[in-house]
Design a protein around this motif. Sequence first.
Motif, PDB file in Angstrom:
ATOM      1  N   GLY A   1       0.783  -1.228   0.000  1.00  0.00           N
ATOM      2  CA  GLY A   1       0.000   0.000   0.000  1.00  0.00           C
ATOM      3  C   GLY A   1       0.810   1.271   0.000  1.00  0.00           C
ATOM      4  N   GLN A   2       2.157   1.176  -0.082  1.00  0.00           N
ATOM      5  CA  GLN A   2       2.969   2.391  -0.071  1.00  0.00           C
ATOM      6  C   GLN A   2       4.298   2.139  -0.785  1.00  0.00           C
ATOM      7  OE1 GLN A   2       3.014   2.757   4.322  1.00  0.00           O
ATOM      8  NE2 GLN A   2       5.241   2.661   4.215  1.00  0.00           N
TER       9      GLN A   2
ATOM     10  N   ARG B   1      -0.585  -0.883  -4.409  1.00  0.00           N
ATOM     11  CA  ARG B   1      -1.594  -0.216  -3.592  1.00  0.00           C
ATOM     12  C   ARG B   1      -2.786  -1.146  -3.380  1.00  0.00           C
ATOM     13  NH1 ARG B   1       2.353   2.679  -3.286  1.00  0.00           N
ATOM     14  NH2 ARG B   1       2.387   4.950  -3.405  1.00  0.00           N
TER      15      ARG B   1
ATOM     16  N   THR C   1      -4.552   6.079  -4.836  1.00  0.00           N
ATOM     17  CA  THR C   1      -3.190   5.623  -4.578  1.00  0.00           C
ATOM     18  C   THR C   1      -2.519   6.376  -3.432  1.00  0.00           C
ATOM     19  OG1 THR C   1      -2.297   7.150  -6.236  1.00  0.00           O
ATOM     20  CG2 THR C   1      -2.885   4.911  -6.976  1.00  0.00           C
TER      21      THR C   1
END
Length: 330
Positions: free
Chosen positions: A93-94, A99, A104
Amino acid sequence: MTAQPPHYFDFTQEPQFTETMAGPVAEMWQHRQEGMFQGVDNLNIGWVSLTGYNHDKAIIVVNGRIESYWKYQELFYDLVKQGYDVYALDHRGQGISDRLTQDTELGHVEEFDDYVSDLKSFFDTVVKPKDYLQHFMLGHSMGGTIATLFLAQYPTLIDSAVLSAPMHGIRISNWMKPIASPLARVVEQLQRQPDYAPGQVPYYPKPFIDNPLCQSQVRYQWFRDLYESKPELKIGGPSARWVWQGMAAANRCIEQAAQITTPILLLQGSADHIVDNLAHQRFYQAMLQADRQCQLKIIEGARHELLFEQDQYRNPVLAATLFHLSQSTL
């Protein structure tokens, strides 16, 4: 003979920061190895390594929320100079990893334990096959939470660990503490899809003068410039689900402290307004009550980003970190 802490001037310093980043750090960064592995639910998780500096010992850097391993080039350089092979990953997710939402810039996770599972997969598939004699870990902020839970679940894998301003609790006002987690759960249930927690917004570059993270203008500006040059790294506020998942994970760190057998150095900034410093005390006491090795070192005047702070704070942080790790060196 007792090992001595590294000399402060072995580390990069603010007056030469620009030249160092453009010169030897950039040169080191050209020799990095990067890759992807499959995390929970087959997400692509990005990683980086800087190897060939020591065949016996490696350190795994576990970064915080909104961060990427791209941000840690200066730290990697300092660790490499001290003779460590360095490994790091970007959490789901980063960073450069997949993501989890259409937005995003939303900081989201389905299950906090997925971070821990991804870290275990990284260790098993990327680090362990290199056959180092010793493995060390440095976790910052949310990465400190992930590292703590990893150490509790897998107590024999890491020889020594440092937790930099770990998220053993999130700093919120006293009146909000009892309702923050239930409120986040209610908000999540009202959302049709993952969305920002109340008061949270997409990424925006906070001016240095108002930032709660660090007091080093040159390091702070470098970090913000990096995210402008690589906008795919930008992450804003957390989702409602991340908030209550994160709070539950922080509580578990203290509950599971007795399961940790790895020697721990916990570093705290006295002027940290991001994480709950009182939670560090609870974790520290839980470790001591279980007769575990844990040292709490408070850096007076330092803010949350201990590894990106002014030299007067960062130097003792790095010196204490390396001295702690050296105590477990074969």
